[in-house]
Motif scaffolding. Sequence first.
Motif, PDB file in Angstrom:
ATOM      1  N   GLN A  81      14.415  20.624  57.291  1.00 21.24           N
ATOM      2  CA  GLN A  81      14.454  21.921  58.018  1.00 21.24           C
ATOM      3  C   GLN A  81      15.817  22.360  57.813  1.00 21.24           C
ATOM      4  O   GLN A  81      16.100  23.615  57.588  1.00 21.24           O
ATOM      5  N   VAL A  82      17.067  21.410  57.707  1.00 24.87           N
ATOM      6  CA  VAL A  82      18.341  22.089  57.451  1.00 24.87           C
ATOM      7  C   VAL A  82      18.466  22.684  56.219  1.00 24.87           C
ATOM      8  O   VAL A  82      19.145  23.765  55.869  1.00 24.87           O
TER       9      VAL A  82
ATOM     10  N   ILE B 222       2.198  34.876  61.669  1.00 24.51           N
ATOM     11  CA  ILE B 222       1.808  34.971  60.501  1.00 24.51           C
ATOM     12  C   ILE B 222       1.184  36.412  59.930  1.00 24.51           C
ATOM     13  O   ILE B 222       1.361  36.580  58.879  1.00 24.51           O
ATOM     14  N   SER B 223       0.148  36.745  60.720  1.00 23.79           N
ATOM     15  CA  SER B 223      -0.374  38.225  60.412  1.00 23.79           C
ATOM     16  C   SER B 223       0.705  39.126  60.383  1.00 23.79           C
ATOM     17  O   SER B 223       0.494  40.077  59.519  1.00 23.79           O
TER      18      SER B 223
ATOM     19  N   PHE C 116       1.913  30.520  51.451  1.00 24.51           N
ATOM     20  CA  PHE C 116       2.340  29.673  52.289  1.00 24.51           C
ATOM     21  C   PHE C 116       1.381  28.977  53.290  1.00 24.51           C
ATOM     22  O   PHE C 116       0.312  29.639  53.648  1.00 24.51           O
ATOM     23  N   THR C 117       1.285  27.736  53.499  1.00 20.49           N
ATOM     24  CA  THR C 117       0.331  27.204  54.738  1.00 20.49           C
ATOM     25  C   THR C 117       0.937  27.285  56.106  1.00 20.49           C
ATOM     26  O   THR C 117       2.222  27.936  56.066  1.00 20.49           O
ATOM     27  N   HIS C 118       0.253  26.938  56.943  1.00 19.94           N
ATOM     28  CA  HIS C 118       0.482  27.206  58.333  1.00 19.94           C
ATOM     29  C   HIS C 118       1.859  26.369  58.517  1.00 19.94           C
ATOM     30  O   HIS C 118       2.854  26.800  59.403  1.00 19.94           O
ATOM     31  N   ASP C 119       1.953  25.229  58.157  1.00 24.48           N
ATOM     32  CA  ASP C 119       3.212  24.246  58.204  1.00 24.48           C
ATOM     33  C   ASP C 119       4.554  24.940  57.744  1.00 24.48           C
ATOM     34  O   ASP C 119       5.497  24.930  58.385  1.00 24.48           O
ATOM     35  N   GLU C 120       4.234  25.695  56.700  1.00 25.85           N
ATOM     36  CA  GLU C 120       5.481  26.365  55.979  1.00 25.85           C
ATOM     37  C   GLU C 120       5.808  27.493  56.752  1.00 25.85           C
ATOM     38  O   GLU C 120       6.878  27.822  57.095  1.00 25.85           O
ATOM     39  N   PHE C 121       4.899  28.162  57.317  1.00 28.06           N
ATOM     40  CA  PHE C 121       5.246  29.278  58.043  1.00 28.06           C
ATOM     41  C   PHE C 121       5.985  28.951  59.321  1.00 28.06           C
ATOM     42  O   PHE C 121       6.945  29.411  59.844  1.00 28.06           O
ATOM     43  N   SER C 122       5.543  27.680  60.149  1.00 26.30           N
ATOM     44  CA  SER C 122       6.259  27.276  61.232  1.00 26.30           C
ATOM     45  C   SER C 122       7.488  26.823  60.941  1.00 26.30           C
ATOM     46  O   SER C 122       8.560  27.314  61.820  1.00 26.30           O
TER      47      SER C 122
ATOM     48  N   ASP D 191      10.105  20.026  66.476  1.00 24.50           N
ATOM     49  CA  ASP D 191       9.101  19.833  65.408  1.00 24.50           C
ATOM     50  C   ASP D 191       8.590  18.559  65.420  1.00 24.50           C
ATOM     51  O   ASP D 191       7.498  18.155  65.048  1.00 24.50           O
ATOM     52  N   GLY D 192       9.140  17.369  65.700  1.00 27.61           N
ATOM     53  CA  GLY D 192       8.922  16.385  65.468  1.00 27.61           C
ATOM     54  C   GLY D 192       9.248  15.601  64.041  1.00 27.61           C
ATOM     55  O   GLY D 192       8.778  14.316  63.737  1.00 27.61           O
TER      56      GLY D 192
END
Length: 637
Positions: free
Chosen positions: A63-64, A387-388, A29-35, A56-57
């Motif tokens: 997201q839904v 994430i950690s 996962f990337t950071h955006d995916e984790f978010s 989120d913007g």
Amino acid sequence: MTSANKKILLLIIVLGIILRFYNFHLIPFTHDEFSALFRTNFDNFTDLIEKGVKIDGHPAGIQVFLYYWVKVFGKTEWVVKLPFLIFGILSIYIFFLIAKIWFNETVALVSAAYLASLQFSVLYSQIARPYMSGLFFSLSMFYFWSKIIKTPSRDFYKNSLFFVIFLTLCAYNHYFSMLLAGIVGVYGLFLIDRKYLFKYVICLFITFLLYLPHLKIFFFQLNVGGVGGWLGKPNKYFILDFIYYIFHFSNYVLLVTIAIAVFGFYKNKISNLVPAHYLLFSILFFLPILIGYFYSRYVNPVLQFSVLIFSFPYIFFLMFGHIQNQKPIINLFLVVVILLTNIVTLVFERQHYKIFYNSVYQHILTDCQNFKKDTATIFLIDSHRKISAYYFNKLDLDSNFLWLEDFGSERDLIKFLQKASVGKKQLYFGCVSSVNPAVFPILNEYFPKLVWQKNYARGTTYLLSTEKSDTEGLVTALDFEGSVQNNWSNVNTQSIVDSLFYSGRHAYLLDSTIEWGPTFTVALQDIVRNEKDFIDVSVKFKRKGWINEVMIVSQLESLGKLIDWRSSSFEKYFNSSDDWHTAYHSIKLSDVELRYKNIQLTIFIWNKGRSTFYIDDFKIWVRKGNNLIYAVDQKIK
């Protein structure tokens, strides 16, 4: 469509599948995916919208979708990414169909080959965010729009239905896919057969009605603004950088692309070109860039490469739309050359599978696991806690780390290191790219030897030890012993004192009459070899009175124009004692635009508050940076 061309298309799609699904179960996962995933942990739809979408913007659509997808199928990486991988494959085929409608099978095969094999489309097929979904929705929208425009009398209502569906999906997917959909929708008003204009307007009106439930979210996010907190304004090189990025920052890919474009003029008359086509696809490719650019420059930064994925395919129609239909053997040759060039550069120049498949968040925690039980080592990290926690649980890792953010200030960190370095022999430090660059020289002061450094996209891990280190990277050291070295100025010999010093036999006194302290000036190219390096500065200081508004300042100038200015306050490192302290300052060159001529680096002490204090051992170093830090969307050097 000939049987031979069908086989060529099949080859393109099969290779597109291989490139996207290669070891797909290992894609992190990337950071955006984790978010996005962290924002699916709600018990009801209302909380999802209020706490997971509005903040989120992005529009609510993806997201839904993720909210319900993970409820049914879980949060395993490949499961979450699977729909977007499929969108990536379907986009290749839809793009082929579009090119076939507007041009011919040769243009369609060449264009599809690029979409199948370029990193831009491969990468975002492997990320569960609203980019590849938006590409599929926007291409599908444009496909049915094209049929309405080109052949309105054929299946108008069926094509209109799907046009409205995908137009609406574009609006709910991402604001830039909505922008592209809006451009296409408005442009269609000028192209549609006048007999079908009213029906076409009805299609647009129905789409607006379908978007009404989202208007409240749209206006809320519009008032919040963009992502200016972390995304900078685009510079004057943005468009050229984007085009270079599309083609892998590779001269080989550019050479092949230009050669094919030139080949297209062979036995092709200029009079055969259709200006209206070039106007349309120029608008589709360039207008979203220009709108995003000027909005980001003068309102709020929103423009980055990822948001242009919806419009980027149309550059291939601009480059290859003039190519006449060729024999299958020529088509095969062109496609093989394109695929071979793009795949080789994807794997070896862009190092996609090496870089993207290694999560820095995971490596920050795992690079030290083979010596994690060593009691003589400090384990310090600066990363994302949630994430950690994900990786601690997934990989069953030892979670006993010190967190950089738990130290309230630089003074607290230094106080800890002063004690810890006495009984510890090594320090492990793992950090993401957003870490304060001055942290490393602070750590290096107490653990001077760099044992190893491992580079990843968006982060780095280090192992330091208390062993003595050589002076590699030291640019200059002003110790006020003997004559002043070259490149130093503003050093008043009358201010050099021998009554008090940190090392040697002399120090330098600045008092209320001195605003500008010792100054070092050098051509940047004389000391820096890689634009991803760091420039670290340290100076010992001791108060004589109170320390107030004293700082280390660095500035980069080109032909009198200021490129970068930054400062570090002495107060951050002063603990109110009468001891000698060390102030630190770092320049992260990878975050500075360096495409200027004759850049001059100047570093000096600014005694803005007219304090009285001593300084000694004014040192400047060049530290090797992380050449992969922004490798996902910048050229690797």
